[in-house]
Design a protein around this motif. Structure first.
Motif, short mmCIF file in Angstrom:
data_model
loop_
_atom_site.label_atom_id
_atom_site.label_comp_id
_atom_site.label_asym_id
_atom_site.label_seq_id
_atom_site.Cartn_x
_atom_site.Cartn_y
_atom_site.Cartn_z
N GLN A 252 2.62 15.17 6.85
CA GLN A 252 2.17 14.00 6.01
C GLN A 252 1.43 13.10 6.91
OE1 GLN A 252 6.14 11.95 5.62
NE2 GLN A 252 6.67 11.56 7.73
N TYR B 167 -6.43 4.02 -0.92
CA TYR B 167 -5.11 4.80 -0.46
C TYR B 167 -4.52 4.97 -1.73
CZ TYR B 167 -6.79 3.32 4.01
OH TYR B 167 -7.75 3.01 5.10
N ARG B 168 -4.13 3.89 -2.61
CA ARG B 168 -3.35 4.14 -3.82
C ARG B 168 -3.86 5.08 -4.75
NH1 ARG B 168 -1.34 -2.08 -4.12
NH2 ARG B 168 0.67 -1.84 -2.92
N GLY C 18 -3.25 8.96 -3.75
CA GLY C 18 -1.94 9.33 -4.06
C GLY C 18 -0.92 8.70 -2.62
N TYR C 19 -1.43 7.75 -2.00
CA TYR C 19 -0.49 7.38 -0.79
C TYR C 19 0.47 6.18 -1.57
CZ TYR C 19 -3.39 9.02 2.83
OH TYR C 19 -3.92 9.97 3.77
N GLU C 20 1.67 6.30 -1.04
CA GLU C 20 2.79 5.59 -1.69
C GLU C 20 3.32 4.67 -0.42
OE1 GLU C 20 5.66 8.42 -2.80
OE2 GLU C 20 4.45 9.12 -4.51
N GLU C 21 3.93 3.42 -0.88
CA GLU C 21 4.35 2.32 0.10
C GLU C 21 5.26 3.11 0.79
OE1 GLU C 21 4.80 -1.63 -1.36
OE2 GLU C 21 3.32 -1.53 -2.34
N LEU C 22 5.49 2.57 2.23
CA LEU C 22 6.30 3.17 3.23
C LEU C 22 7.03 1.85 3.94
CD1 LEU C 22 7.40 5.62 4.85
CD2 LEU C 22 5.50 5.06 6.57
N PHE D 52 1.83 2.69 4.28
CA PHE D 52 1.60 3.99 3.20
C PHE D 52 1.94 5.32 3.90
CE2 PHE D 52 -1.22 0.34 1.78
CZ PHE D 52 -0.60 0.39 0.48
N LYS E 236 1.58 9.75 2.64
CA LYS E 236 1.23 10.59 1.63
C LYS E 236 1.66 11.90 2.43
CE LYS E 236 -2.38 13.08 -0.87
NZ LYS E 236 -3.22 12.75 -1.73
#
Length: 163
Positions: free
Chosen positions: A115, A131-132, A135-139, A154, A156
């Motif tokens: 990741q 980034y979104r 395919g990056y998601e919030e972290l 973020f 991924k």
């Protein structure tokens, strides 16, 4: 256009990172940090070059730093942090950031990471959108930037996924 791995202290990489530091300093009204030393765990420093009539021109950079196990929020996965993603302002909007991200993903997968994490911010809407879109998601917040309410985090998963 070509993305090449270079040493952290490569003159082109240093100048691009300094440019990013100036950009972020202006956006966040914070001190400029120039000539940043290599962080522990550097996996890769990449510079994107384009061909011009005068030769190759460095227009962007990105770094990967191994942060496996450094934060509980990363879990047990082999984790690399993408840092210092930057394209010179006059070359934005031409797909160069996508090329840099593609190359960092390829390097991360090739070197066995599962990741990628990164920190961006509310005053970097173009970066957050990029980034979104990739395919990056919030972290959950982590590290030193969790103290700033403008920070966004973020992640991924990249196993068997180079995009």
């Amino acid at each position: 256009m070509q993305v090449r791995e270079v040493p952290w202290d490569n003159a082109d990489a240093v100048e691009l990172r300094n440019g990013q530091s100036r950009d972020l300093s202006a956006r966040y009204d914070s001190p400029v940090t120039l000539n940043e030393p290599a962080p522990d765990g550097v996996v890769s420093m990449s510079v994107l070059y384009i061909d011009t009539d005068d030769g190759e021109l460095p227009v962007g950079c990105a770094a990967l730093v191994d942060v496996t196990g450094a934060e509980d929020v990363f879990g047990a996965a082999r984790t690399v942090e993408m840092r210092r993603v930057y394209v010179l302002p006059e070359y934005r909007g031409r797909g160069y950031s996508h090329a840099l991200i593609d190359e960092t993903h390829r390097i991360a997968v090739e070197r066995g990471f599962e990741q990628i994490v990164l920190v961006s911010g509310t005053l970097q809407p173009e970066s957050v959108g990029l980034y979104r879109s990739r395919g990056y998601e919030e972290l959950q917040p982590y590290g030193m930037y969790q103290q700033f309410e403008t920070s966004l985090f973020f992640v991924k998963r990249i196993v068997d996924d180079t995009h």
